[in-house]
Design an enzyme around this catalytic site. Structure first.
Site, PDB file in Angstrom:
ATOM      1  N   CYS A  47     -15.845  -2.638  -3.035  1.00 31.79           N
ATOM      2  CA  CYS A  47     -14.913  -3.560  -3.861  1.00 31.79           C
ATOM      3  C   CYS A  47     -15.356  -4.854  -3.818  1.00 31.79           C
ATOM      4  CB  CYS A  47     -13.547  -3.418  -2.775  1.00 31.79           C
ATOM      5  SG  CYS A  47     -12.422  -4.857  -3.492  1.00 31.79           S
ATOM      6  N   CYS A 120     -11.533   5.409 -14.030  1.00 32.50           N
ATOM      7  CA  CYS A 120     -11.856   4.443 -15.157  1.00 32.50           C
ATOM      8  C   CYS A 120     -11.707   2.879 -14.264  1.00 32.50           C
ATOM      9  CB  CYS A 120     -10.816   4.749 -16.290  1.00 32.50           C
ATOM     10  SG  CYS A 120     -11.653   3.682 -17.468  1.00 32.50           S
TER      11      CYS A 120
HETATM   12 FE    FE Z   1     -10.778  -4.233  -1.721  1.00 29.64          FE
END
Ligand code: FE
Length: 130
Positions: A47, A120
């Site tokens: 992330c 996606c």
């Molecule tokens: Fe995160």
């Protein structure tokens, strides 16, 4: 899992403008513009907001959609799915479970031999660690 809570001001300060727009404001980067669309390099996709491990290159496939596409998250609990009815569509939103950042959407038109799902994901919501 320890969740990350930051103010919108903190996020705005830490993230690049395109990352902030996607992760914190549910924006979608234009197709075929992200840096990981065609990436084949082996590694772990984290992330861009909190470095949580989200996807693996082994699960990446060419969807032709213009966004990095995965059949599965690295760890099921790391990606949270939420119903999303914005923009007049019924979709499933993919969210980083740790920081709450918007990643993209999940569709059921993925490769049938690999479970049939297509995550996606916006390139700018990810950082590839190879
Ligand atoms: Fe995160």
């Amino acid at each position: 899992m320890d969740k990350i809570a930051k103010t919108e001001d903190q996020w705005r300060e830490e993230l690049a403008p395109d990352q902030y727009a996607v992760l914190r404001q549910q924006a979608t980067e234009p197709p075929f513009t992200g840096r990981y669309v065609d990436t084949k390099e082996p590694g772990v996709y984290r992330c861009a907001g909190c470095q949580a491990e989200l996807f693996r290159s082994d699960d990446k496939f060419d969807s032709g959609s213009g966004w990095p596409s995965f059949t599965d998250p690295a760890v099921a609990e790391s990606v949270e799915l939420r119903p999303d009815t914005s923009h007049g569509m019924v979709r499933t939103e993919a969210v980083c479970a740790k920081c709450g950042g918007h990643l993209g959407h999940v569709f059921d038109d993925g490769p049938q031999d690999k479970g049939g799902m297509r995550y996606c994901i916006n390139s700018c919501a990810l950082t590839l660690e190879s």
